[in-house]
Design a protein around this motif. Structure first.
Motif, PDB file in Angstrom:
ATOM      1  N   LEU A 114      -2.298  -9.259   6.382  1.00 29.90           N
ATOM      2  CA  LEU A 114      -3.544  -9.017   5.507  1.00 29.90           C
ATOM      3  C   LEU A 114      -3.511 -10.027   4.240  1.00 29.90           C
ATOM      4  O   LEU A 114      -4.690 -10.670   3.940  1.00 29.90           O
ATOM      5  CB  LEU A 114      -3.869  -7.676   5.288  1.00 29.90           C
ATOM      6  N   GLY A 170      -6.386  -4.886  10.404  1.00 26.49           N
ATOM      7  CA  GLY A 170      -5.502  -3.641  10.453  1.00 26.49           C
ATOM      8  C   GLY A 170      -6.403  -2.344  10.962  1.00 26.49           C
ATOM      9  O   GLY A 170      -7.557  -2.320  10.679  1.00 26.49           O
ATOM     10  N   LYS A 187       0.935  -1.177  -0.169  1.00 28.12           N
ATOM     11  CA  LYS A 187      -0.161   0.004  -0.106  1.00 28.12           C
ATOM     12  C   LYS A 187       0.929   1.185   0.108  1.00 28.12           C
ATOM     13  O   LYS A 187       1.841   1.381   0.700  1.00 28.12           O
ATOM     14  CB  LYS A 187      -1.028  -0.176   1.285  1.00 28.12           C
ATOM     15  N   GLN A 222       3.960  -2.201   3.761  1.00 19.75           N
ATOM     16  CA  GLN A 222       3.748  -3.731   3.691  1.00 19.75           C
ATOM     17  C   GLN A 222       2.753  -4.479   4.676  1.00 19.75           C
ATOM     18  O   GLN A 222       2.690  -4.045   5.763  1.00 19.75           O
ATOM     19  CB  GLN A 222       5.076  -4.495   3.970  1.00 19.75           C
ATOM     20  N   ARG A 223       1.749  -5.244   4.110  1.00 17.50           N
ATOM     21  CA  ARG A 223       0.720  -5.541   4.676  1.00 17.50           C
ATOM     22  C   ARG A 223       0.801  -7.171   4.589  1.00 17.50           C
ATOM     23  O   ARG A 223      -0.329  -7.772   3.869  1.00 17.50           O
ATOM     24  CB  ARG A 223      -0.600  -5.163   4.335  1.00 17.50           C
TER      25      ARG A 223
END
Length: 463
Positions: free
Chosen positions: A58, A409, A41, A54-55
């Motif tokens: 998820l 999140g 994102k 950075q996710r």
């Protein structure tokens, strides 16, 4: 057949192996699809620099859901469905409903009573102020989409004309009310029918250039029409105020009684405490009445010669012409009628919001309305209403589930994943109900006895 028989008890090793293989493939595919959309994102830091967030956690959840869902589909769900179909085939059962339960026979009456009692029940449990969210977000918002989807159903579901610019008529109705009420002081009850008439005229204007178009070509032209209307609203700043929109739009009144804190207002007149909930409840019953009007007109038109001409046009235009049906007037009436209901909904939207701008009438809205029509079952009023409740109400329900922020999140908002949820729902519904939520209907014309027709006998999911 062997797999079906073996799956009656415990899944065999071959089926489990196939499930693991397809689950792995689904995981890889979902990783490739969501790694840039979910896993990474872009954001802006304090120094006004663009950074990448950075996710991976998820992303892992999305991949795991895809893999587990595919495994369950292959190993458990699909064999169970095949087993039920095989059992029905052996017993010689036809997929046609002949008898209906009490709930099915009186479903519409029960649903109408529940809708009439809904605001009062919510106010009784939550109080006037506490009921605002439930009446507005879960009541009015859903009913607006129900009305829009029922209007589009006339064009797409009955006449078979794929319209991707339906939101343009919605915008015409909203701006008609906003401009005429702001500059000329006309009341809501005068502008409500006028907005529908203006939208219907634009429906006829759209209908003339596309008389010879069908399918993909028609979709492209209607999509362009919707974008033209939006660009006109943005650039005609002297009238529409462009991207700033039109604010302070007068509210609707109840037979001249305003919903404000003045001495002649609704609350003072009936000795009630001052609250904005009364206006929301009034709007709820108003949009409910408009929805009932849309359903009534649709059902009546469907039984008339024009409704049967729409269905004939949908099934085969060449055969329709050979029967002597004027396809020009048939298409124009379909566009005009569907646009008229969009104009009604647009004027209501402007009165409800008190503010309109071009950002409310983007292509995404047309896509959502069309998705609701497809998911519910094209031609089925009941199915479309159920689809609107599930899709729009489900999105609104996600806002109230604060515990989802612990999973996805703190920045999780359902609006960011709205179309993703719509797409996932469409995939699931098309797998289990290819004809939509309600894939069967009673025929408009019948001989001696009216019987519900299975979705298997309805061409391309129409009906």
């Amino acid at each position: 057949m062997a797999n079906i028989e073996n799956s009656a008890g415990k899944p065999d090793a071959g089926l489990v192996r196939k499930g693991l293989t397809e689950a792995l493939f689904a995981a890889v595919l979902s990783f490739g699809m969501f790694v840039l959309y979910v896993g990474l994102k872009t954001d802006q830091n304090i120094s006004n620099e663009l950074i990448i967030v950075q996710r991976w956690g998820l992303l892992a959840i999305f991949v795991a859901v895809a893999a587990i869902g595919r495994f369950a589909m292959v190993v458990f769900i699909r064999p169970n469905i095949d087993r039920r179909k095989l059992s029905k085939a052996r017993e010689g059962e036809l997929d046609i409903s002949t008898e209906k339960s009490f709930f099915h026979r009186h479903f519409l009456k029960i649903a109408l009573i529940a809708l009439l009692l809904y605001p009062m029940v919510v106010v009784a449990f939550k109080g006037p102020q506490g009921s605002l969210t439930y009446v507005d977000n879960f009541g009015i918002q859903i009913l607006i989409y129900v009305m829009l989807a029922w209007g589009l159903n006339i064009v797409v579901g009955l006449a078979g004309l794929l319209d991707l610019g339906y939101v343009a008529f919605y915008a015409v109705g909203a701006y008609s009310y906003a401009l005429l009420s702001s500059y000329f002081g006309l009341s809501f009850w005068v502008l409500l029918p006028l907005s529908g008439i203006f939208a219907a005229l634009w429906g006829v204007i759209l209908g003339f250039p596309v008389l010879r178009l069908r399918g993909d070509y028609l979709a492209i032209v209607t999509l362009a029409f919707g974008e033209i209307i939006r660009l006109v609203l943005i650039n005609w700043t002297d009238v529409t105020k462009g991207t700033f929109g039109i604010s302070s739009i007068p509210k609707a009144t109840l037979f001249g009684i305003p919903f404000d804190a003045t001495a002649g207002g609704f609350a003072k007149l009936f000795n009630l405490p001052i609250s904005s909930a009364y206006y929301k409840i009034f709007l709820f019953y108003l949009i409910l009445a408009l929805c009932m009007l849309t359903a009534y007109v649709t059902i009546r038109l469907r039984r008339m010669p024009i409704g049967r001409a729409w269905e004939a046009l949908r099934e085969d235009e060449i055969a329709c012409r050979s029967l002597g049906i004027n396809t020009v007037t048939t298409k124009l009436t379909a566009f005009a009628t569907g646009a008229m209901f969009a104009g009604f909904a647009g004027s209501f939207f402007a009165a409800r919001q008190g503010f309109v701008s071009p950002e409310s009438f983007v292509f995404l809205e047309s896509a959502v309305i069309l998705a609701i029509v497809v998911l519910g079952g094209m031609g089925s009023l009941t199915g479309i209403a159920i689809a609107a409740i599930v899709m729009v109400g489900g999105t609104e329900l996600l806002r109230e589930m604060s515990f989802l922020k612990l999973i996805f999140g703190p920045d999780f908002t359902p609006e960011l994943y709205r179309m993703l949820i719509f797409g996932l729902a469409m995939v699931v519904v098309m797998l289990f109900k290819p004809r939509g939520f309600v894939g069967s209907r009673e025929p408009t014309a019948f001989l001696r006895e009216r019987k519900a027709i299975s979705g298997s006998f309805i061409k391309e999911g129409h009906g």
